[in-house]
Design a protein around this motif. Structure first.
Motif, PDB file in Angstrom:
ATOM      1  N   SER A 149      40.193  43.080  57.737  1.00  0.00           N
ATOM      2  CA  SER A 149      39.714  44.287  57.765  1.00  0.00           C
ATOM      3  C   SER A 149      38.320  44.350  57.084  1.00  0.00           C
ATOM      4  CB  SER A 149      40.322  45.331  56.851  1.00  0.00           C
ATOM      5  OG  SER A 149      39.760  46.646  56.682  1.00  0.00           O
ATOM      6  N   TYR A 150      37.038  44.540  57.964  1.00  0.00           N
ATOM      7  CA  TYR A 150      35.924  44.686  57.016  1.00  0.00           C
ATOM      8  C   TYR A 150      35.674  45.443  56.108  1.00  0.00           C
ATOM      9  CZ  TYR A 150      34.301  41.768  61.138  1.00  0.00           C
ATOM     10  OH  TYR A 150      33.871  40.750  62.162  1.00  0.00           O
ATOM     11  N   GLY A 151      36.114  46.718  56.300  1.00  0.00           N
ATOM     12  CA  GLY A 151      36.091  47.661  55.290  1.00  0.00           C
ATOM     13  C   GLY A 151      36.485  47.250  53.944  1.00  0.00           C
ATOM     14  N   ALA A 152      37.835  46.585  53.803  1.00  0.00           N
ATOM     15  CA  ALA A 152      38.637  46.154  52.936  1.00  0.00           C
ATOM     16  C   ALA A 152      38.034  45.299  51.924  1.00  0.00           C
ATOM     17  CB  ALA A 152      40.084  45.814  53.231  1.00  0.00           C
ATOM     18  N   TRP A 153      37.835  44.267  52.677  1.00  0.00           N
ATOM     19  CA  TRP A 153      36.963  42.989  52.118  1.00  0.00           C
ATOM     20  C   TRP A 153      35.470  43.451  51.335  1.00  0.00           C
ATOM     21  CZ3 TRP A 153      39.226  38.811  50.581  1.00  0.00           C
ATOM     22  CH2 TRP A 153      40.427  38.319  51.443  1.00  0.00           C
ATOM     23  N   HIS A 154      34.815  44.206  52.083  1.00  0.00           N
ATOM     24  CA  HIS A 154      33.576  44.897  51.618  1.00  0.00           C
ATOM     25  C   HIS A 154      33.881  45.648  50.252  1.00  0.00           C
ATOM     26  CE1 HIS A 154      29.298  46.217  51.531  1.00  0.00           C
ATOM     27  NE2 HIS A 154      29.739  47.509  51.683  1.00  0.00           N
ATOM     28  N   HIS A 155      35.029  46.831  50.446  1.00  0.00           N
ATOM     29  CA  HIS A 155      35.012  47.405  49.328  1.00  0.00           C
ATOM     30  C   HIS A 155      35.427  46.608  48.105  1.00  0.00           C
ATOM     31  CE1 HIS A 155      36.113  51.330  47.604  1.00  0.00           C
ATOM     32  NE2 HIS A 155      37.231  50.899  46.944  1.00  0.00           N
ATOM     33  N   ARG A 156      36.309  45.530  48.439  1.00  0.00           N
ATOM     34  CA  ARG A 156      36.725  44.772  47.128  1.00  0.00           C
ATOM     35  C   ARG A 156      35.528  43.918  46.434  1.00  0.00           C
ATOM     36  NH1 ARG A 156      41.638  43.395  45.778  1.00  0.00           N
ATOM     37  NH2 ARG A 156      42.237  41.830  44.116  1.00  0.00           N
ATOM     38  N   LYS A 157      34.392  43.623  47.374  1.00  0.00           N
ATOM     39  CA  LYS A 157      33.331  43.244  46.517  1.00  0.00           C
ATOM     40  C   LYS A 157      32.661  44.094  45.949  1.00  0.00           C
ATOM     41  CE  LYS A 157      32.071  39.539  49.933  1.00  0.00           C
ATOM     42  NZ  LYS A 157      30.846  39.109  50.950  1.00  0.00           N
ATOM     43  N   TRP A 158      32.525  45.482  46.328  1.00  0.00           N
ATOM     44  CA  TRP A 158      31.883  46.504  45.589  1.00  0.00           C
ATOM     45  C   TRP A 158      32.503  46.897  44.273  1.00  0.00           C
ATOM     46  CZ3 TRP A 158      33.590  51.316  43.936  1.00  0.00           C
ATOM     47  CH2 TRP A 158      32.430  52.127  43.648  1.00  0.00           C
ATOM     48  N   VAL A 159      34.091  46.664  44.385  1.00  0.00           N
ATOM     49  CA  VAL A 159      34.485  46.737  42.816  1.00  0.00           C
ATOM     50  C   VAL A 159      34.271  45.857  41.999  1.00  0.00           C
ATOM     51  CG1 VAL A 159      36.925  46.918  42.157  1.00  0.00           C
ATOM     52  CG2 VAL A 159      36.373  48.001  44.154  1.00  0.00           C
ATOM     53  N   LEU A 160      34.193  44.641  42.492  1.00  0.00           N
ATOM     54  CA  LEU A 160      33.805  43.456  41.495  1.00  0.00           C
ATOM     55  C   LEU A 160      32.431  43.559  41.019  1.00  0.00           C
ATOM     56  CD1 LEU A 160      35.772  40.308  42.921  1.00  0.00           C
ATOM     57  CD2 LEU A 160      36.597  41.725  41.167  1.00  0.00           C
ATOM     58  N   SER A 161      31.715  44.307  42.057  1.00  0.00           N
ATOM     59  CA  SER A 161      30.267  44.003  41.641  1.00  0.00           C
ATOM     60  C   SER A 161      30.139  45.117  40.537  1.00  0.00           C
ATOM     61  CB  SER A 161      29.268  44.203  42.778  1.00  0.00           C
ATOM     62  OG  SER A 161      29.726  45.414  43.275  1.00  0.00           O
ATOM     63  N   LYS A 162      30.904  46.016  40.068  1.00  0.00           N
ATOM     64  CA  LYS A 162      30.926  46.854  39.234  1.00  0.00           C
ATOM     65  C   LYS A 162      30.996  46.152  37.703  1.00  0.00           C
ATOM     66  CE  LYS A 162      30.157  50.708  39.799  1.00  0.00           C
ATOM     67  NZ  LYS A 162      28.941  51.329  40.280  1.00  0.00           N
ATOM     68  N   GLY A 163      31.402  45.169  37.800  1.00  0.00           N
ATOM     69  CA  GLY A 163      31.517  44.372  36.567  1.00  0.00           C
ATOM     70  C   GLY A 163      32.661  44.609  35.572  1.00  0.00           C
ATOM     71  N   HIS A 164      33.622  45.405  35.843  1.00  0.00           N
ATOM     72  CA  HIS A 164      34.567  45.750  34.935  1.00  0.00           C
ATOM     73  C   HIS A 164      35.818  45.193  35.276  1.00  0.00           C
ATOM     74  CE1 HIS A 164      32.106  48.978  33.362  1.00  0.00           C
ATOM     75  NE2 HIS A 164      31.824  49.393  34.534  1.00  0.00           N
ATOM     76  N   ALA A 165      36.003  44.264  36.119  1.00  0.00           N
ATOM     77  CA  ALA A 165      37.132  43.556  36.614  1.00  0.00           C
ATOM     78  C   ALA A 165      37.128  42.285  36.274  1.00  0.00           C
ATOM     79  CB  ALA A 165      37.534  43.830  38.009  1.00  0.00           C
ATOM     80  N   SER A 166      38.287  41.576  36.073  1.00  0.00           N
ATOM     81  CA  SER A 166      38.451  40.169  35.721  1.00  0.00           C
ATOM     82  C   SER A 166      38.678  39.302  37.283  1.00  0.00           C
ATOM     83  CB  SER A 166      39.812  39.898  34.938  1.00  0.00           C
ATOM     84  OG  SER A 166      39.993  38.488  34.996  1.00  0.00           O
ATOM     85  N   ILE A 167      37.806  38.192  37.308  1.00  0.00           N
ATOM     86  CA  ILE A 167      37.705  37.581  38.552  1.00  0.00           C
ATOM     87  C   ILE A 167      38.649  36.563  38.566  1.00  0.00           C
ATOM     88  CG2 ILE A 167      35.567  38.255  38.946  1.00  0.00           C
ATOM     89  CD1 ILE A 167      34.546  35.518  38.182  1.00  0.00           C
ATOM     90  N   ASP A 168      39.388  36.440  37.503  1.00  0.00           N
ATOM     91  CA  ASP A 168      40.480  35.088  37.524  1.00  0.00           C
ATOM     92  C   ASP A 168      41.638  35.129  38.438  1.00  0.00           C
ATOM     93  OD1 ASP A 168      38.986  34.347  35.133  1.00  0.00           O
ATOM     94  OD2 ASP A 168      40.417  34.940  33.887  1.00  0.00           O
ATOM     95  N   HIS A 169      41.896  36.448  38.723  1.00  0.00           N
ATOM     96  CA  HIS A 169      43.016  36.610  39.974  1.00  0.00           C
ATOM     97  C   HIS A 169      42.488  36.515  41.231  1.00  0.00           C
ATOM     98  CE1 HIS A 169      46.195  38.247  41.959  1.00  0.00           C
ATOM     99  NE2 HIS A 169      45.491  39.212  42.599  1.00  0.00           N
ATOM    100  N   GLU A 170      41.013  36.651  41.543  1.00  0.00           N
ATOM    101  CA  GLU A 170      40.381  36.636  42.815  1.00  0.00           C
ATOM    102  C   GLU A 170      40.699  35.372  43.605  1.00  0.00           C
ATOM    103  OE1 GLU A 170      39.372  39.617  44.043  1.00  0.00           O
ATOM    104  OE2 GLU A 170      40.522  40.131  42.024  1.00  0.00           O
ATOM    105  N   LEU A 171      40.454  34.093  42.811  1.00  0.00           N
ATOM    106  CA  LEU A 171      40.683  32.815  43.684  1.00  0.00           C
ATOM    107  C   LEU A 171      42.049  32.810  44.050  1.00  0.00           C
ATOM    108  CD1 LEU A 171      38.206  31.052  44.500  1.00  0.00           C
ATOM    109  CD2 LEU A 171      38.941  29.425  42.439  1.00  0.00           C
ATOM    110  N   ARG A 172      42.962  33.029  43.387  1.00  0.00           N
ATOM    111  CA  ARG A 172      44.448  32.869  43.795  1.00  0.00           C
ATOM    112  C   ARG A 172      44.823  33.850  44.864  1.00  0.00           C
ATOM    113  NH1 ARG A 172      45.020  32.818  38.015  1.00  0.00           N
ATOM    114  NH2 ARG A 172      45.552  35.552  38.024  1.00  0.00           N
ATOM    115  N   LEU A 173      44.335  35.156  44.884  1.00  0.00           N
ATOM    116  CA  LEU A 173      44.351  35.848  46.004  1.00  0.00           C
ATOM    117  C   LEU A 173      43.903  35.547  47.263  1.00  0.00           C
ATOM    118  CD1 LEU A 173      45.326  38.655  47.058  1.00  0.00           C
ATOM    119  CD2 LEU A 173      43.024  39.668  46.510  1.00  0.00           C
TER     120      LEU A 173
END
Length: 696
Positions: free
Chosen positions: A104-128
């Motif tokens: 899903s293009y929209g889902a991946w784009h939204h996840r990038k947008w959320v992370l770009s806000k700077g309030h999330a931990s990115i440690d989980h992202e590589l595992r995902l």
């Protein structure tokens, strides 16, 4: 999709789909009500999550959630804990949507947008992303997201390169992994990272790596695409190079102000008629460059002691970057002899479109002799009147060997100045690849293997500066002939490549080119001073090339070929007579390069397909002057000539209004009726002969 057969739906499946659709419509109705009224309550946001779980491609729902997040983050009572809760909720919604559709293009784009806000931990992202790549290792969405996450984590490109190697070893048929590897290697080489200081150290190992994939499964195309990228990295130079010029280095140019009587001391290859008081200087680079000016190119001669030359790019798209640049040097009949020296790139400023500086300054020089002769009014110039009949052309090579200017002729295909020597590793790498693919083809009949071998042979040939070992052209021509039979769906591509190789063969050395060189001679002209006609007719050419070796040509016969385009012909600034008779030109926009040929006086485009097709779909989408660069200077006041409207002839109008033709042949085209001929006569007041008839 992708070869999977469709199944006839069962009654119970249809019932389930209908129920799902009804539920979706109800959710959408309520959701749009919340969205339009800007309601961001917990209930409204949860409803959007339910909608996305069913349909992850609802872009409006993703945008709504962005607005909701911004709304909550901007609340005065927000604190770090509440912000973390909002961001975590968004990440969970995205992950749920991706489990439903991980492309899903929209889902991946939204996840990038959320992370770009700077309030999330990115440690989980590589595992995902590892989890999603295990589910589908070729999912390019996941690979794009991986690059995004790796950059956020400051993960080294060397580690990511090792990851691509592991993924490829797991499955050779992984387009995304090969592509990611090419991106990473390009970055590492550009940065000159440790262990990646030069291509010489990196690319040979990459060739060995790709061989494992290609020889394991030659029918899988993913590895072949990476091999093509490696070949491009091997042969291309970052810095632009000057590969040809006119006049060429060391040449002796004779400028005839009018018709000549006896110039036997000069070569017909370097004799030029000029009634404009100037002659062109052409620079031909190996790639498009910008910044060519009187500051970066200096011209010293007895002709321009106080005047800077104006350099212009020869680009049909009106771009300020071009592979070919031209300037016109004025001469005076009071100065009959002069030496000209041209320095290119001694001052910085010439750059490629990719930003690389011209870093190989070069110097070339030539002599100019001016011969002013009074015109014999009873005779016309050969550039004003020519009959394309076999009996009017005499093979130049049949003359005595002593009269052929060998030294001058060889300089026409120059590589000016001190060109940098090709690195040994490049030639060695190509030689090994050629040997490797010849071995592969000896074991099996492989279409893409033949195509790769043809490309390798031509790349290796381009690095050989001598005329020896030109048997390679015959081998490549045979490969493309085989491919046209083996793979008819790509026939036109192979045909075009075959044409380019054939032209390289014709222009590869003096002996092969002289076979196509003729002198024009009719009942009223002399062969002594008439320029050479290069006859490339009846060769089944579908594409033109090798222009860097044809800058000297003044008369060119391309009749009876299969050309649909003459792209690149604008480089031939000396061209005065051109025959395109009996080709496959479909519209006047295909003749766009002719607008740059200011010396063109004779043109034969008879018996093509001009007018048979109302729209030239190869160049633009609709028949409008606004859709193509040819019409960029459209003037509504020029839409009528006399009592004839130009609305149906705008292509011809823009091509012919800039030409100073004296002879034109256009018969045999669908468009060539009496009405159109009337337009041509009014468009070109210089025209003296149309379709063989003298104009009053």
């Amino acid at each position: 999709m992708h070869g999977r057969p469709r199944k006839v739906p069962k009654p119970e499946d249809e019932a389930a789909s209908a129920a799902k659709a009804q539920k979706l419509r109800a959710l959408q109705t309520q959701f749009f009500s919340y969205h339009h009224n800007k309601i961001y309550t917990k209930e409204a946001v949860e409803l959007s999550a339910k909608l996305l779980e069913i349909n992850p491609e609802s872009y409006t729902a993703w945008n709504y959630r962005k607005l909701a997040v911004e709304h909550y983050l901007n609340q005065p009572e927000s604190n770090p804990d509440s912000v973390k809760s909002i961001i975590d909720d968004e990440l969970r919604v995205v992950e749920s949507a991706l489990r439903q559709n991980f492309k899903s293009y929209g889902a991946w784009h939204h996840r990038k947008w959320v992370l770009s806000k700077g309030h999330a931990s990115i440690d989980h992202e590589l595992r995902l992303v590892n989890k999603f790549q295990k589910a589908d290792s070729r999912n390019f969405h996941a690979w794009n997201y991986r690059r995004f996450v790796a950059e956020l984590m400051n993960r080294s490109e060397q580690d990511e390169l090792k990851y691509t190697e592991d993924m490829i070893n797991t499955n050779f048929s992984n387009y995304s992994a090969w592509h990611n590897r090419s991106v990473l290697l390009s970055n590492l080489l550009e940065k000159k990272a440790e262990g990646f200081l030069s291509k010489e150290n990196v690319l040979p190992e990459e060739y060995e790596f790709i061989h494992q994939a290609i020889f394991t499964d030659p029918d899988d195309q993913s590895g072949w695409f990476y091999h093509l990228w490696l070949l491009d990295q091997t042969v291309k130079t970052d810095s632009p190079l000057l590969v040809s010029s006119w006049p060429s280095h060391g040449s002796d140019i004779l400028l005839m102000v009018d018709r000549c009587h006896n110039v036997s001391a000069f070569s017909p290859f370097t004799t030029l008629h000029s009634d404009s008081g100037s002659f062109p200087i052409v620079l031909y680079f190996n790639q498009s460059v910008e910044g060519v000016s009187s500051f970066t190119v200096t011209v010293e001669s007895g002709f321009n002691k106080s005047e800077d030359l104006v350099w212009k790019p020869l680009s049909v798209s009106n771009s300020q970057a071009a592979q070919v640049w031209v300037a016109h040097l004025k001469f005076s009949t009071s100065e009959l002899h002069s030496s000209v020296e041209i320095r290119v790139g001694h001052s910085k400023g010439i750059t490629s479109t990719r930003g690389f500086q011209y870093s190989y300054p070069s110097v070339f020089s030539f002599k100019v002799n001016v011969q002013p002769i009074e015109r014999d009014s009873s005779q016309g110039s050969v550039a004003e009147n020519i009959l394309w009949r076999e009996e009017n052309f005499k093979v130049y090579g049949t003359q005595s060997e002593e009269s052929i200017p060998i030294v001058s002729f060889d300089q026409l295909s120059l590589r000016n100045g001190p060109e940098p020597t090709a690195s040994n590793w490049r030639a060695e790498a190509l030689a090994k690849e050629i040997e490797c693919f010849r071995e592969l083809l000896s074991l099996m009949d492989c279409k893409i293997g033949k195509l790769t071998l043809a490309r390798l042979l031509m790349a290796y040939d381009a690095m050989s500066f001598s005329c020896a070992n030109k048997l390679v052209h015959s081998e490549v021509l045979e490969l493309y002939s085989d491919l046209m039979k083996l793979d008819p769906s790509h026939y036109q591509y192979y045909k075009d490549e075959h044409s380019l190789v054939l032209l390289q063969q014709v222009t590869s050395c003096r002996e092969s080119l002289l076979k196509h060189c003729f002198q024009y001679m009719d009942s009223i002209s002399s062969t002594i001073c008439n320029p050479i006609c290069l006859r490339l007719n009846n060769l089944s050419l579908s594409r033109m090339g090798a222009f860097e070796k044809l800058l000297w040509v003044q008369i060119l016969d391309l009749g009876h070929n299969e050309l649909q385009s003459i792209e690149g012909l604008e480089a031939m600034q000396l061209l005065s007579c051109l025959s395109l008779r009996n080709n496959k030109l479909r519209s006047f926009t295909a003749l766009d390069p002719l607008r740059k040929l200011k010396s063109l006086r004779v043109l034969d485009i008879s018996y093509n397909q001009i007018g048979e097709h109302s729209i030239d779909t190869t160049r633009y989408l609709c028949s409008s002057p606004l859709s193509h660069s040819v019409g960029s200077e459209w003037n509504k006041d020029e839409t009528v000539i006399g009592d004839v409207t130009l609305i149906n002839y705008w292509e011809a109008f823009f091509i012919f209004k800039e030409l100073n033709l004296k002879q034109l042949d256009i018969m045999g085209n669908e468009i060539a009726d009496e009405k159109f001929k009337l337009i041509l006569v009014k468009l070109m007041p210089t025209l003296k002969q149309l379709d063989g008839e003298l104009l009053g």
